[in-house]
Enzyme design. Structure first.
Site, PDB file in Angstrom:
ATOM      1  N   HIS A  13       0.828  -1.216   0.000  1.00  6.03           N
ATOM      2  CA  HIS A  13       0.000   0.000   0.000  1.00  6.03           C
ATOM      3  C   HIS A  13       0.858   1.261   0.000  1.00  6.03           C
ATOM      4  O   HIS A  13       1.223   1.779   1.052  1.00  6.03           O
ATOM      5  CB  HIS A  13      -0.897  -0.043   1.248  1.00  6.03           C
ATOM      6  CG  HIS A  13      -1.962   1.008   1.276  1.00  6.03           C
ATOM      7  ND1 HIS A  13      -3.103   0.855   2.040  1.00  6.03           N
ATOM      8  CD2 HIS A  13      -2.085   2.208   0.675  1.00  6.03           C
ATOM      9  CE1 HIS A  13      -3.883   1.921   1.896  1.00  6.03           C
ATOM     10  NE2 HIS A  13      -3.268   2.765   1.083  1.00  6.03           N
ATOM     11  N   HIS A  38       1.456   5.250  -2.105  1.00  6.20           N
ATOM     12  CA  HIS A  38       0.978   6.264  -3.052  1.00  6.20           C
ATOM     13  C   HIS A  38       2.211   6.987  -3.579  1.00  6.20           C
ATOM     14  O   HIS A  38       2.737   7.874  -2.913  1.00  6.20           O
ATOM     15  CB  HIS A  38       0.071   7.273  -2.355  1.00  6.20           C
ATOM     16  CG  HIS A  38      -1.163   6.669  -1.748  1.00  6.20           C
ATOM     17  ND1 HIS A  38      -2.376   6.671  -2.375  1.00  6.20           N
ATOM     18  CD2 HIS A  38      -1.366   6.048  -0.560  1.00  6.20           C
ATOM     19  CE1 HIS A  38      -3.282   6.081  -1.603  1.00  6.20           C
ATOM     20  NE2 HIS A  38      -2.694   5.692  -0.489  1.00  6.20           N
ATOM     21  N   PHE A  39       2.703   6.572  -4.762  1.00  2.00           N
ATOM     22  CA  PHE A  39       3.906   7.199  -5.311  1.00  2.00           C
ATOM     23  C   PHE A  39       3.575   8.424  -6.179  1.00  2.00           C
ATOM     24  O   PHE A  39       4.478   9.056  -6.729  1.00  2.00           O
ATOM     25  CB  PHE A  39       4.778   6.180  -6.053  1.00  2.00           C
ATOM     26  CG  PHE A  39       5.627   5.323  -5.126  1.00  2.00           C
ATOM     27  CD1 PHE A  39       5.641   5.549  -3.757  1.00  2.00           C
ATOM     28  CD2 PHE A  39       6.424   4.294  -5.632  1.00  2.00           C
ATOM     29  CE1 PHE A  39       6.423   4.761  -2.901  1.00  2.00           C
ATOM     30  CE2 PHE A  39       7.214   3.514  -4.787  1.00  2.00           C
ATOM     31  CZ  PHE A  39       7.210   3.743  -3.423  1.00  2.00           C
ATOM     32  N   ARG A  40       2.278   8.751  -6.308  1.00  2.00           N
ATOM     33  CA  ARG A  40       1.823  10.046  -6.864  1.00  2.00           C
ATOM     34  C   ARG A  40       2.159  10.288  -8.319  1.00  2.00           C
ATOM     35  O   ARG A  40       2.038  11.424  -8.785  1.00  2.00           O
ATOM     36  CB  ARG A  40       2.432  11.205  -6.046  1.00  2.00           C
ATOM     37  CG  ARG A  40       2.268  11.122  -4.542  1.00  2.00           C
ATOM     38  CD  ARG A  40       0.842  11.228  -4.137  1.00  2.00           C
ATOM     39  NE  ARG A  40       0.682  11.445  -2.699  1.00  2.00           N
ATOM     40  CZ  ARG A  40      -0.426  11.115  -2.041  1.00  2.00           C
ATOM     41  NH1 ARG A  40      -1.447  10.548  -2.660  1.00  2.00           N
ATOM     42  NH2 ARG A  40      -0.530  11.350  -0.758  1.00  2.00           N
ATOM     43  N   ASN A  74      -4.962   6.500  -6.925  1.00  2.00           N
ATOM     44  CA  ASN A  74      -5.446   7.887  -6.867  1.00  2.00           C
ATOM     45  C   ASN A  74      -4.410   8.892  -7.373  1.00  2.00           C
ATOM     46  O   ASN A  74      -4.066   9.856  -6.711  1.00  2.00           O
ATOM     47  CB  ASN A  74      -5.939   8.255  -5.455  1.00  2.00           C
ATOM     48  CG  ASN A  74      -4.876   8.104  -4.386  1.00  2.00           C
ATOM     49  OD1 ASN A  74      -3.865   7.444  -4.597  1.00  2.00           O
ATOM     50  ND2 ASN A  74      -5.088   8.725  -3.235  1.00  2.00           N
ATOM     51  N   HIS A  89     -10.742   0.490   1.125  1.00  2.00           N
ATOM     52  CA  HIS A  89     -10.674   1.592   2.101  1.00  2.00           C
ATOM     53  C   HIS A  89     -12.055   1.631   2.743  1.00  2.00           C
ATOM     54  O   HIS A  89     -13.033   2.066   2.132  1.00  2.00           O
ATOM     55  CB  HIS A  89     -10.339   2.915   1.403  1.00  2.00           C
ATOM     56  CG  HIS A  89     -10.188   4.058   2.362  1.00  2.00           C
ATOM     57  ND1 HIS A  89      -9.014   4.753   2.532  1.00  2.00           N
ATOM     58  CD2 HIS A  89     -11.075   4.636   3.231  1.00  2.00           C
ATOM     59  CE1 HIS A  89      -9.171   5.694   3.451  1.00  2.00           C
ATOM     60  NE2 HIS A  89     -10.422   5.648   3.887  1.00  2.00           N
ATOM     61  N   HIS A 135      -5.640  -0.756   6.277  1.00  2.00           N
ATOM     62  CA  HIS A 135      -5.462   0.101   7.469  1.00  2.00           C
ATOM     63  C   HIS A 135      -6.597   0.085   8.489  1.00  2.00           C
ATOM     64  O   HIS A 135      -7.229   1.113   8.740  1.00  2.00           O
ATOM     65  CB  HIS A 135      -5.153   1.543   7.055  1.00  2.00           C
ATOM     66  CG  HIS A 135      -5.965   2.115   5.919  1.00  2.00           C
ATOM     67  ND1 HIS A 135      -7.342   2.068   5.857  1.00  2.00           N
ATOM     68  CD2 HIS A 135      -5.562   2.768   4.792  1.00  2.00           C
ATOM     69  CE1 HIS A 135      -7.739   2.652   4.744  1.00  2.00           C
ATOM     70  NE2 HIS A 135      -6.684   3.082   4.088  1.00  2.00           N
ATOM     71  N   ASP A 186       0.836   2.598   3.793  1.00  2.00           N
ATOM     72  CA  ASP A 186      -0.048   3.660   3.284  1.00  2.00           C
ATOM     73  C   ASP A 186       0.776   4.937   3.084  1.00  2.00           C
ATOM     74  O   ASP A 186       0.335   6.041   3.424  1.00  2.00           O
ATOM     75  CB  ASP A 186      -1.239   3.903   4.226  1.00  2.00           C
ATOM     76  CG  ASP A 186      -2.299   4.804   3.590  1.00  2.00           C
ATOM     77  OD1 ASP A 186      -2.171   5.128   2.395  1.00  2.00           O
ATOM     78  OD2 ASP A 186      -3.258   5.195   4.298  1.00  2.00           O
ATOM     79  N   HIS A 243       2.880  14.156   1.237  1.00  3.82           N
ATOM     80  CA  HIS A 243       2.451  15.499   0.854  1.00  3.82           C
ATOM     81  C   HIS A 243       3.625  16.403   1.189  1.00  3.82           C
ATOM     82  O   HIS A 243       4.388  16.105   2.120  1.00  3.82           O
ATOM     83  CB  HIS A 243       1.214  15.925   1.643  1.00  3.82           C
ATOM     84  CG  HIS A 243       0.021  15.036   1.415  1.00  3.82           C
ATOM     85  ND1 HIS A 243      -0.691  15.036   0.241  1.00  3.82           N
ATOM     86  CD2 HIS A 243      -0.561  14.095   2.195  1.00  3.82           C
ATOM     87  CE1 HIS A 243      -1.672  14.151   0.316  1.00  3.82           C
ATOM     88  NE2 HIS A 243      -1.615  13.555   1.491  1.00  3.82           N
TER      89      HIS A 243
HETATM   90  C1  NCD Z   1      -4.138   8.921   1.124  1.00  2.15           C
HETATM   91  C2  NCD Z   1      -3.483   9.852   0.101  1.00  2.15           C
HETATM   92  O1  NCD Z   1      -2.995  10.915   0.489  1.00  2.15           O
HETATM   93  O2  NCD Z   1      -3.451   9.485  -1.074  1.00  2.15           O
HETATM   94  N1  NCD Z   1      -4.338   9.625   2.350  1.00  2.15           N
HETATM   95  C3  NCD Z   1      -4.497   9.089   3.582  1.00  2.15           C
HETATM   96  O3  NCD Z   1      -4.788   9.846   4.505  1.00  2.15           O
HETATM   97  N2  NCD Z   1      -4.322   7.815   3.819  1.00  2.15           N
HETATM   98  C4  NCD Z   1      -5.415   8.392   0.568  1.00  2.15           C
HETATM   99  C5  NCD Z   1      -5.904   7.167   1.313  1.00  2.15           C
HETATM  100  O4  NCD Z   1      -5.291   6.109   1.185  1.00  2.15           O
HETATM  101  O5  NCD Z   1      -6.876   7.267   2.036  1.00  2.15           O
HETATM  102 ZN    ZN Z   2      -3.837   4.709   1.006  1.00  4.26          ZN
END
Ligand code: NCD
Ligand code: ZN
Length: 427
Positions: free
Chosen positions: A55, A57-59, A89, A174, A225, A295, A299
């Site tokens: 899990h 998020h490499f954006r 996402n 989720h 999570h 996760d 940011h």
């Molecule tokens: C995640 C994100 O920033 O992409 N943020 C988070 O608070 N976990 C999105 C997600 O997995 O809910």
């Molecule tokens: Zn996530």
């Protein structure tokens, strides 16, 4: 044999002083004595399977000011993770075949480590499940809104899960119920407001909907999570095809242990009570929880420094996860057996990849750890673009050497392979 290494290796649940042989990226032998073309003796150091993070998020593409596949995978590698599964996402979101193909090309070019990709199923692409399955490692379903989220309404869940089950791919959920979140929505000034907006009840309702909507299905369903006692209770005695994940931040923080207006800890699902946290630890230690997932949701500092209500939710964590838990093992808060199961064995099993164990024919993905070398986490030394960590100053044990498919990826502070070394797995 291309290469042999020697040390105290974690084999079949115990440590053995032995040699491991690599051939064509795979483990070809595990024996007391072996000599390959190149032999490295790690002495008293521990050799463990490398971690797999299901899990992150490499954006990339879309939000590369926060992270990209190069920095994300580098951060993972330095933290002993050699395989990640990236969330959909991004922008464009991974909800079409084209977007998936585009993302695969980006990862192929930039990733230092192996990777898989998820496609999201939303109200608008349920009919394309079969087509998407050809290009993804599994599916992500968001039942509640979160950062750049892609939602599926609860009414469509049964249909979506039935379609996915025909593809035999895993579904990650989720689990926060959207109408419940809406009901509690408010302007947020601090973490208590954030928690009020996203109460345990929303997780519980959502988990129960997933259980109800997946009756008679045998394909794998993973609840991401888990964060609350209520969610935990709802999952007690769950069917065999279910698995449960927990993040480092839900295990290490509770609402009483942190500054209540600090956006660093604003995350979905929220950081909850000490009792929730204790229950999750209990679940991680006794085996109720199957997987540790970071996760990793980077940011930028600038974005996080906005007013509480406007700041985005999410915590960067891929580089610190394995090192933090190795320190917990050293403190005897968790056993090696549980940690390796949570971070290596179970993730490999869920995503159906030949990694996660030091065993003949598996990928030679290993980390070398000096268990005496406790260090502290310093954000400026981490490799994520985000440049901050909620774990600043925490004790951690970082690997001194990392192998991916038999190649030395990291030695000390040095990265020894090129971008693009990573391969797509779990298609
Ligand atoms: C995640 C994100 O920033 O992409 N943020 C988070 O608070 N976990 C999105 C997600 O997995 O809910
Ligand atoms: Zn996530």
């Amino acid at each position: 044999m291309d290469r042999t290494i020697e040390g105290k290796a974690y084999i079949n649940g115990t440590f053995e002083t032995c040699c491991i042989g690599f051939e064509n990226g795979k483990i070809s032998a595990v024996k007391k004595i072996l000599k390959g073309n190149e032999h490295i003796d790690f002495g008293h150091k521990l050799i463990l399977p490398a971690g797999i993070d299901i899990h992150v998020h490499f954006r990339d593409p879309g939000f590369i000011q926060k992270e990209d596949f190069s920095t994300g995978s580098l951060a993972a590698a330095y933290g002993g993770i050699t395989c990640v599964f990236d969330m959909p996402n991004t922008q464009p979101p991974a909800i079409t075949l084209n977007a998936l193909v585009e993302k695969t090309l980006i990862a192929k070019k930039k990733s230092f480590i192996d990777y898989g990709l998820y496609a999201a199923i939303t109200d608008d692409n349920i009919e394309n499940v079969e087509e998407l399955a050809k290009k993804c490692s599994g599916f992500k379903i968001y039942l509640g809104s979160t950062t750049n989220s892609l939602q599926l309404s609860s009414q469509q869940l049964k249909k979506a899960l039935h379609k996915i089950s025909k593809t035999q791919k895993i579904t990650l959920i989720h689990a926060e119920n959207e109408s419940c979140l809406k009901k509690h929505e408010r302007v947020e000034h601090n973490l208590k407001d954030h928690l009020y907006h996203r109460p345990s009840e929303c997780e519980e309702i959502s988990v129960r909907t997933v259980l109800e909507s997946s009756k008679d299905l045998s394909s794998k369903i993973h609840i991401c999570h888990l964060s609350s006692c209520e969610g935990f209770e709802a999952l007690r005695g769950h069917p065999k095809n279910f698995s449960v994940g927990v993040t480092p931040h839900h295990l290490f923080f509770d609402i009483k242990s942190i500054h209540s207006n600090h956006t660093f800890y604003k995350v979905n699902p929220p950081i909850r009570s000490p009792l929730d946290r204790e229950t999750l630890w209990h679940g991680a230690i006794n085996g109720f929880i199957d997987v540790l997932e970071s996760d990793h949701a980077p940011h930028t500092l600038e974005e996080k420094e906005a007013e509480f209500d406007k700041a985005p939710s999410g915590v960067p964590a891929v580089e610190t996860m394995f090192p933090l838990f190795l320190a917990e093992v050293k403190k005897r808060k968790m056993s090696f057996n549980r940690l390796i199961s949570l971070l290596c064995e179970k993730p490999a099993e869920l995503l159906n990849i030949p990694k996660g164990r030091i065993e003949k024919s598996r990928d030679a993905d290993l980390i070398v750890v000096d268990f005496k070398e406790m260090s502290t986490i310093k954000s400026e030394k981490l490799h994520s673009k985000s440049g901050w960590s909620p774990f600043e100053g925490w004790p951690a044990i970082f690997p001194s050497c990392v192998f991916v498919r038999g190649e030395k990826l990291i030695e000390g502070q040095e990265i020894l392979v090129k971008q693009g070394f990573g391969r797509f797995v779990g298609e």
